[in-house]
Design a protein around this motif. Sequence first.
Motif, PDB file in Angstrom:
ATOM      1  N   GLU A  20       2.531  -1.707  -0.764  1.00  0.00           N
ATOM      2  CA  GLU A  20       2.747  -1.241  -2.136  1.00  0.00           C
ATOM      3  C   GLU A  20       3.496  -2.281  -2.952  1.00  0.00           C
ATOM      4  O   GLU A  20       3.140  -2.572  -4.101  1.00  0.00           O
ATOM      5  CB  GLU A  20       3.509   0.082  -2.129  1.00  0.00           C
ATOM      6  N   GLU A  41       1.142  -5.202  -3.632  1.00  0.00           N
ATOM      7  CA  GLU A  41       0.144  -4.902  -4.656  1.00  0.00           C
ATOM      8  C   GLU A  41       0.787  -4.857  -6.043  1.00  0.00           C
ATOM      9  O   GLU A  41       0.185  -5.283  -7.032  1.00  0.00           O
ATOM     10  CB  GLU A  41      -0.535  -3.567  -4.352  1.00  0.00           C
ATOM     11  N   THR A  42       2.005  -4.364  -6.128  1.00  0.00           N
ATOM     12  CA  THR A  42       2.705  -4.372  -7.408  1.00  0.00           C
ATOM     13  C   THR A  42       2.934  -5.809  -7.884  1.00  0.00           C
ATOM     14  O   THR A  42       2.756  -6.123  -9.062  1.00  0.00           O
ATOM     15  CB  THR A  42       4.054  -3.635  -7.290  1.00  0.00           C
ATOM     16  N   SER A  65       9.471  -0.815  -5.412  1.00  0.00           N
ATOM     17  CA  SER A  65       9.822  -0.108  -4.179  1.00  0.00           C
ATOM     18  C   SER A  65      10.816  -0.888  -3.321  1.00  0.00           C
ATOM     19  O   SER A  65      11.470  -0.304  -2.465  1.00  0.00           O
ATOM     20  CB  SER A  65       8.555   0.185  -3.364  1.00  0.00           C
ATOM     21  N   ARG A 102       4.234   9.075 -12.111  1.00  0.00           N
ATOM     22  CA  ARG A 102       3.357   8.031 -11.600  1.00  0.00           C
ATOM     23  C   ARG A 102       2.292   7.707 -12.628  1.00  0.00           C
ATOM     24  O   ARG A 102       1.783   8.594 -13.311  1.00  0.00           O
ATOM     25  CB  ARG A 102       2.683   8.482 -10.302  1.00  0.00           C
TER      26      ARG A 102
END
Length: 912
Positions: free
Chosen positions: A375, A378-379, A426, A629
């Motif tokens: 995650e 990908e961010t 995150s 989100r």
Amino acid sequence: MTTTRPVVGRRAIEVLLQAELPKAPGRRLVLVDAAYEARGQETEFGLRIDGRTHWVRVSDQDSVLGITDAWQRHRAEAEPDRADVLVVTGQVPADQLGWDLRAHAVRHHPLAVDRADIVKQLFGAADLDTRMAGERWLLDALLEAEPVDGWPRVGAVLTRDRAVRALIAARLGIGDTTSDTLDLDADTLFVWSRNATGPARYAALSAAERDGIGAWLAMTVGFAAPTLLALAADGRGTDALPLGALASAALSSTAAEAAGFALGTLFGSALASFDALRPFANAATGVLSRWIAQAEGSGPQRSAARDRVLDVLDHADRLAADARLSPLIGADRLLPSGYRARLRALASVLDGPAAPAEAALRELTEHQLSGLYAETTETARTAVRLVRWMRAPLPEVESVAQGVRTHLASSGWADLAVGVLAEGESSRDPAVADAYQRLIGAVRARRAGLDEAFARRLTRWTETACQQAPGGALLIEDVLAQAAAPLARDGGRPLILVLDGMSADVAVQLAGELDRRVWTEVVPKPREGARPARQAAVSMLPSVTRTSRTSLLCGQPAEGGQDRERGGFGTFWKKRHRGAHLFHKGGFEGPPGHRLAPELLQALATDDIVAVVVNTIDEALDDGREGARGRWSLGDIAKLPDLLNAARDYGRPVLLVSDHGHVLDRTPRGRQQPSAEGVEGARWRTGTPGDGEIAVSGPRVRTPGGRAVLPWREDLRYTARQAGYHGGASLAEVTVPVLTFVPSADRIPAGWTLLPIEDIAPGWWRGSDEHTPAASASDTRTPAGGTRRQKPERQSEGIFEVPGQGSLGERTVRSDPYKAQREFVRLAPADKAVAAVLDALLTAGGKLSPGAVAAAAQAATGKSQRNPERFATVLERLLNIDGYPVLQLIESGRTVQLDKALLVQQFLGEPA
């Protein structure tokens, strides 16, 4: 010269008695020529032999008098009905014992103790590996470590490896003593080291046994074993794998010498020499790499595997911090600290040109934990995409039609990227989060410029735009006629899914999740020279449900509620001689035990046109779902997967459309909105436009008087705070995505063509390191959003084109082997199509989707390839001479792969 007699324990005596007493019935004295391990103590125990319990007393004596006294006492104390046996061990030579004593002893003389013979008996072996005879440590250990149930029977010969494996299983808990084999490798040993019990058992062994086991493991597992076992002996077995990771980082550090000294303090005496560091580090990183691969896989064990890897590597980082090693190992490619360092390095260049950000992203994705931190990775990739978008030239908004098409094709993807970044970082690194916040601010400022330019065009366009004069735009009231009706020709039965409030960024997410092996996306054929592109319509104004959705479903400008929509939908299709059914919320959801309403399934089974309105996205703007989100998946939309599955089962094409888009509320908490007059909704009012607003009027403005004031700035609202809003004049609100999918490439409507997957995402989203369609290098986008074909530059000789001879694809189809092969392939494509496909694949690096391959053939010949996979299969038969895989479908049919070397060898007879 004094000879040192062996030392025996209870188990050796038990085996000796089990072998000798049955041969000497009635004998009650056994002399043993060995010293007892419990010197100076008498031991008593019971021993079962041939179904009878013998009570055994062991006495160790160093003199004839002591032996005689022990025997006399034993005879005096023995009970007549008990099988009492006295075993006397000691250092007294046999020739010093009188015959009056030896006459009572088994065999009349002291019995020699042969450990090898005892071990053979314990394993039921006829013979022993000759190497074991001189290894007292192994024989003693096997006697001492015998399990309660005994050693397993091994047959004719007990080999040394079998004996050591059994000993390791019993002593260290690695493997099973009953197994004939023990799969011992570095993985097994490092896993064993992570449980404190195993290393503690190893540390408790005698030095001789530790050395023996260590030497055997070094030969079997590798040279990492001695260091690992030394750590176990020091009580630091659980540090072994983390220290191996640190050793790898230190050895690859630019300050390797300083890092090595710091590392030495962590290993202490467990590190025999720095020469042992490399094999230990290699073994540890090999284990961790395999664990990482398992953690990146699929299945129920994935989460546990991920936790195991991160537990080890976090421990390594803590050890490094304690030893002040962290600054010396920097952005190591295995440690979590190295991943975080690379992430911060990427964040530090997001304000600048794209090239440094691209390089930093490559560094991040090359880190071994990039997949475990999927995650976060990908961010970061999304952030770099936005940097590309920020640095790419922004096309001028020349018309409303071009504005909405470009938004769906490009700027809507930027909205998607902003939504991903806005969710938060995150890794919880403040520096990274701050960099993302700055990037979001810059992107929103640029997007605001696009919205303002679009709003100016919208103001003028709205004054006259109508169904009779749309100004080049697809109007929402014409979607049924121009997108749904073609699917209904020749008995087609489309399922129209209206996702109320679906904006462009949500649409591209949902479409991206569809299984391309099931659904083929199609679009109207573009004009000559243009590339296929998705359709985008313009909503009614204000962009609210009551006007936009009703106009969509009625096929004409209208407003009203569900009854008006049902009536208008039925009338539209009745004019085209088709029955129709429209299901709203509550009408398509099944009762308990049903996925979908039986009435809906009955309608899908008929030849009628079916539409379903799904309100999940629009309702989320009220209840705050989007505030948490920004990403949407198929599973987030109520019953959408079930609806798509039902459409597939009934062979229905799907039209995925919305009635309007939306903007999210990203204004800071507590920020006051300017007061406004004539408020009619969250994003529209009456009165005079102010900063960030426009006034619109005309036949498409469905308000009393046909006039309204709409904000184009996404941070303006006129009502209470919600998660998001619609009704305004921004691109995100006015753009209506119109996506069309067929369950089979054979069902592409006339005048339509498939949309290759390479043509979906904009170039800046893919980037230079991601897959780029073959023709993109020779296409330039026009300001109107179309495509202008440019003549490709001549490629260098030996790659694609040789001066005077044509491209490699053209030379291939002119070759004799190709012409001969073509005779044997039924319905072979035109040579021009094959040449174009080969050149497109070569330009793309050898891989394209079947859709892109078919599109290349169509662009060259003008002939549509309705089934890309079948077309690729024909090409396989045409090009794969003698079974050599020149071209093949891979990845379950999702990719066409060309082997250039084989192509050249098979058809041109040249070296690659």
